[in-house]
Design a protein around this motif. Structure first.
Motif, PDB file in Angstrom:
ATOM      1  N   ARG A 121       0.824  -1.214   0.000  1.00  0.00           N
ATOM      2  CA  ARG A 121       0.000   0.000   0.000  1.00  0.00           C
ATOM      3  C   ARG A 121       0.853   1.256   0.000  1.00  0.00           C
ATOM      4  NH1 ARG A 121      -3.015  -3.318   3.608  1.00  0.00           N
ATOM      5  NH2 ARG A 121      -1.916  -2.416   5.395  1.00  0.00           N
ATOM      6  N   GLN A 122       1.945   1.225   0.789  1.00  0.00           N
ATOM      7  CA  GLN A 122       2.823   2.387   0.843  1.00  0.00           C
ATOM      8  C   GLN A 122       3.523   2.605  -0.504  1.00  0.00           C
ATOM      9  OE1 GLN A 122       5.814   2.062   3.854  1.00  0.00           O
ATOM     10  NE2 GLN A 122       6.718   4.082   3.417  1.00  0.00           N
ATOM     11  N   ASN A 123       3.986   1.537  -1.143  1.00  0.00           N
ATOM     12  CA  ASN A 123       4.650   1.667  -2.444  1.00  0.00           C
ATOM     13  C   ASN A 123       3.690   2.175  -3.504  1.00  0.00           C
ATOM     14  OD1 ASN A 123       7.025   0.737  -1.311  1.00  0.00           O
ATOM     15  ND2 ASN A 123       6.737  -1.390  -1.995  1.00  0.00           N
ATOM     16  N   LEU A 124       2.443   1.707  -3.466  1.00  0.00           N
ATOM     17  CA  LEU A 124       1.473   2.182  -4.449  1.00  0.00           C
ATOM     18  C   LEU A 124       1.208   3.663  -4.276  1.00  0.00           C
ATOM     19  CD1 LEU A 124      -0.577   1.634  -6.706  1.00  0.00           C
ATOM     20  CD2 LEU A 124      -2.238   1.015  -4.927  1.00  0.00           C
ATOM     21  N   ARG A 125       1.062   4.099  -3.032  1.00  0.00           N
ATOM     22  CA  ARG A 125       0.802   5.523  -2.802  1.00  0.00           C
ATOM     23  C   ARG A 125       2.008   6.373  -3.202  1.00  0.00           C
ATOM     24  NH1 ARG A 125      -2.635   8.508   0.424  1.00  0.00           N
ATOM     25  NH2 ARG A 125      -3.659   6.587   1.111  1.00  0.00           N
ATOM     26  N   GLU A 126       3.188   5.983  -2.772  1.00  0.00           N
ATOM     27  CA  GLU A 126       4.369   6.770  -3.083  1.00  0.00           C
ATOM     28  C   GLU A 126       4.700   6.709  -4.577  1.00  0.00           C
ATOM     29  OE1 GLU A 126       7.502   5.353  -0.677  1.00  0.00           O
ATOM     30  OE2 GLU A 126       6.685   6.154   1.214  1.00  0.00           O
ATOM     31  N   GLY A 127       4.522   5.555  -5.196  1.00  0.00           N
ATOM     32  CA  GLY A 127       4.834   5.439  -6.620  1.00  0.00           C
ATOM     33  C   GLY A 127       3.925   6.294  -7.475  1.00  0.00           C
ATOM     34  N   LEU A 128       2.617   6.246  -7.217  1.00  0.00           N
ATOM     35  CA  LEU A 128       1.697   7.063  -8.001  1.00  0.00           C
ATOM     36  C   LEU A 128       1.936   8.546  -7.763  1.00  0.00           C
ATOM     37  CD1 LEU A 128      -1.638   5.043  -7.638  1.00  0.00           C
ATOM     38  CD2 LEU A 128      -0.184   5.256  -9.659  1.00  0.00           C
ATOM     39  N   THR A 129       2.236   8.913  -6.527  1.00  0.00           N
ATOM     40  CA  THR A 129       2.470  10.326  -6.230  1.00  0.00           C
ATOM     41  C   THR A 129       3.742  10.832  -6.925  1.00  0.00           C
ATOM     42  OG1 THR A 129       1.418  10.023  -4.070  1.00  0.00           O
ATOM     43  CG2 THR A 129       2.744  11.999  -4.378  1.00  0.00           C
ATOM     44  N   SER A 130       4.829  10.046  -6.880  1.00  0.00           N
ATOM     45  CA  SER A 130       6.081  10.474  -7.505  1.00  0.00           C
ATOM     46  C   SER A 130       5.967  10.474  -9.037  1.00  0.00           C
ATOM     47  CB  SER A 130       7.220   9.564  -7.059  1.00  0.00           C
ATOM     48  OG  SER A 130       6.953   8.217  -7.440  1.00  0.00           O
ATOM     49  N   LEU A 131       5.262   9.481  -9.609  1.00  0.00           N
ATOM     50  CA  LEU A 131       5.087   9.462 -11.059  1.00  0.00           C
ATOM     51  C   LEU A 131       4.243  10.638 -11.538  1.00  0.00           C
ATOM     52  CD1 LEU A 131       4.559   5.665 -11.787  1.00  0.00           C
ATOM     53  CD2 LEU A 131       6.553   7.060 -12.324  1.00  0.00           C
ATOM     54  N   LYS A 132       3.230  10.985 -10.746  1.00  0.00           N
ATOM     55  CA  LYS A 132       2.407  12.146 -11.117  1.00  0.00           C
ATOM     56  C   LYS A 132       3.230  13.432 -11.046  1.00  0.00           C
ATOM     57  CE  LYS A 132      -1.200  14.600 -12.087  1.00  0.00           C
ATOM     58  NZ  LYS A 132      -2.235  14.781 -11.054  1.00  0.00           N
ATOM     59  N   ALA A 133       4.074  13.555 -10.029  1.00  0.00           N
ATOM     60  CA  ALA A 133       4.910  14.749  -9.919  1.00  0.00           C
ATOM     61  C   ALA A 133       5.914  14.816 -11.081  1.00  0.00           C
ATOM     62  CB  ALA A 133       5.633  14.761  -8.570  1.00  0.00           C
ATOM     63  N   ARG A 134       6.489  13.663 -11.454  1.00  0.00           N
ATOM     64  CA  ARG A 134       7.445  13.657 -12.557  1.00  0.00           C
ATOM     65  C   ARG A 134       6.763  13.984 -13.897  1.00  0.00           C
ATOM     66  NH1 ARG A 134      11.119   8.406 -13.532  1.00  0.00           N
ATOM     67  NH2 ARG A 134       9.107   7.575 -14.250  1.00  0.00           N
ATOM     68  N   ARG A 135       5.539  13.451 -14.081  1.00  0.00           N
ATOM     69  CA  ARG A 135       4.831  13.772 -15.320  1.00  0.00           C
ATOM     70  C   ARG A 135       4.476  15.248 -15.387  1.00  0.00           C
ATOM     71  NH1 ARG A 135      -1.082  11.522 -16.996  1.00  0.00           N
ATOM     72  NH2 ARG A 135      -1.633  13.116 -15.464  1.00  0.00           N
ATOM     73  N   ASP A 136       4.039  15.822 -14.248  1.00  0.00           N
ATOM     74  CA  ASP A 136       3.728  17.251 -14.245  1.00  0.00           C
ATOM     75  C   ASP A 136       4.966  18.097 -14.513  1.00  0.00           C
ATOM     76  OD1 ASP A 136       1.169  16.484 -13.680  1.00  0.00           O
ATOM     77  OD2 ASP A 136       1.287  16.929 -11.526  1.00  0.00           O
ATOM     78  N   THR A 137       6.109  17.689 -13.947  1.00  0.00           N
ATOM     79  CA  THR A 137       7.350  18.438 -14.182  1.00  0.00           C
ATOM     80  C   THR A 137       7.763  18.390 -15.658  1.00  0.00           C
ATOM     81  OG1 THR A 137       8.071  17.928 -11.938  1.00  0.00           O
ATOM     82  CG2 THR A 137       9.757  18.666 -13.501  1.00  0.00           C
ATOM     83  N   GLU A 138       7.666  17.199 -16.293  1.00  0.00           N
ATOM     84  CA  GLU A 138       8.021  17.066 -17.707  1.00  0.00           C
ATOM     85  C   GLU A 138       7.061  17.852 -18.587  1.00  0.00           C
ATOM     86  OE1 GLU A 138      10.357  15.721 -20.894  1.00  0.00           O
ATOM     87  OE2 GLU A 138      10.685  15.786 -18.718  1.00  0.00           O
TER      88      GLU A 138
END
Length: 320
Positions: free
Chosen positions: A105-122
């Motif tokens: 559960r922790q990996n899913l939350r952190e992974g989706l949050t970090s991927l969303k931040a990286r996509r927004d930055t790109e």
């Protein structure tokens, strides 16, 4: 019995026959046999070859039915902790499964949050780059013309419609050249003079061809007659006998020759006849006054008839 150690293999073509070891040996057919300096390529980006085909990365944020997978509205239901707090023994399988579920559960939350931040930055980086390019393009299109470009441009920037209307008397505009009619008439006269000169030259050439065509050989009978006149007949061929007179050597014999009628003129004879020096002039064997009158009457006859005439015909017709 232990296995034998493998014998190292050496390439026969690379074997050194010298007592001094060399670090590099290349055959003449090797492209690196002659060292050629290579130009530096600082801007060349090394792109290693990737074997196989990489799959197209899927969009992990798709299929959320309009919801953002990185938002708490979607993450809270999917990463909800268990409703029952089970007290598992330490080191048991239940404790291990509980830790694995919590980590998932922790990996899913952190992974989706970090991927969303990286996509927004790109996306923000690409948008800012696109905005800069659009702004630079708009500035280049709307930029005023430089002074050196304006002074060296091939276009004069005049109003062509206003300029063309000036040549029509009924419409206002720029006045035409005052000497335009005179120049046009002069050019027309030049064109007419050149056309007339070309026509006269062509007519003169046709007349000369007509006069010279009387001696053309056009039939087999004329060819036989010309050959017989030049070389004679088999029964009576042209023969010659000669002697040495100090200026030329003529061979004696009984063979046929084209020079039986006389020896050809030398270059010196032609020069003397043209320059009228040394007693060898154009008037040799004739009266100089008669020769001048004959040529003069020939020119007058050609002017009267408008074409080329033979000297004999002109003298006969106009009494030279």
């Amino acid at each position: 019995m232990p296995p034998k150690a493998p014998i190292p293999w050496h390439c026969p073509s690379c074997r050194s026959f010298s007592t001094t070891t060399t670090r590099r040996q290349l055959r003449p057919e090797n492209p690196n046999y002659i060292a050629i300096p290579q130009p530096p390529q600082q801007t060349l980006v090394h792109k290693p070859f990737i074997k196989g085909r990489l799959p197209v990365p899927r969009d992990i944020f798709a299929g959320a039915e309009g919801k953002d997978k990185a938002s708490p509205e979607w993450l809270d239901p999917h990463t909800k902790p268990p409703s029952k707090d089970v007290q598992a023994k330490q080191g048991s399988r239940e404790e291990w499964k509980s830790k694995i579920s919590s980590m998932r559960r922790q990996n899913l939350r952190e992974g989706l949050t970090s991927l969303k931040a990286r996509r927004d930055t790109e996306a923000s980086r690409l948008k800012s780059k696109s905005d800069r390019n659009q702004k630079a393009r708009h500035e280049a299109l709307t930029r005023p013309e430089r002074e050196d470009d304006r002074l060296t441009a091939p276009s004069h920037g005049l109003d062509l419609e206003h300029l063309y209307k000036g040549f029509i008397p009924s419409s206002p505009g720029v006045r035409p050249d005052p000497t335009r009619d005179e120049r046009i008439e002069r050019m027309r006269a030049n064109v007419a003079a050149r056309t007339e000169a070309s026509r006269a030259e062509r007519a003169s050439h046709l007349n000369t061809l007509y006069m010279n065509a009387r001696s053309f050989i056009v039939t087999p009978a004329q060819l036989d007659s010309a050959v017989d006149e030049a070389f004679g007949t088999p029964e009576n061929p042209v023969r010659f006998t000669g002697s040495f007179d100090g200026s030329a050597i003529e061979v004696s014999g009984n063979g046929a020759s084209v020079w039986a009628s006389g020896k050809p003129d030398r270059v010196q004879d032609m020069l003397n006849r043209a320059n009228n020096v040394g007693g060898k002039s154009a008037f040799d064997g004739m009266n100089p006054v008669e020769e001048v009158n004959r040529k003069r009457i020939t020119r007058i006859a050609e002017a009267f008839t408008g074409g080329k005439m033979d000297d004999g015909e002109a003298a006969k017709r106009y009494g030279a």
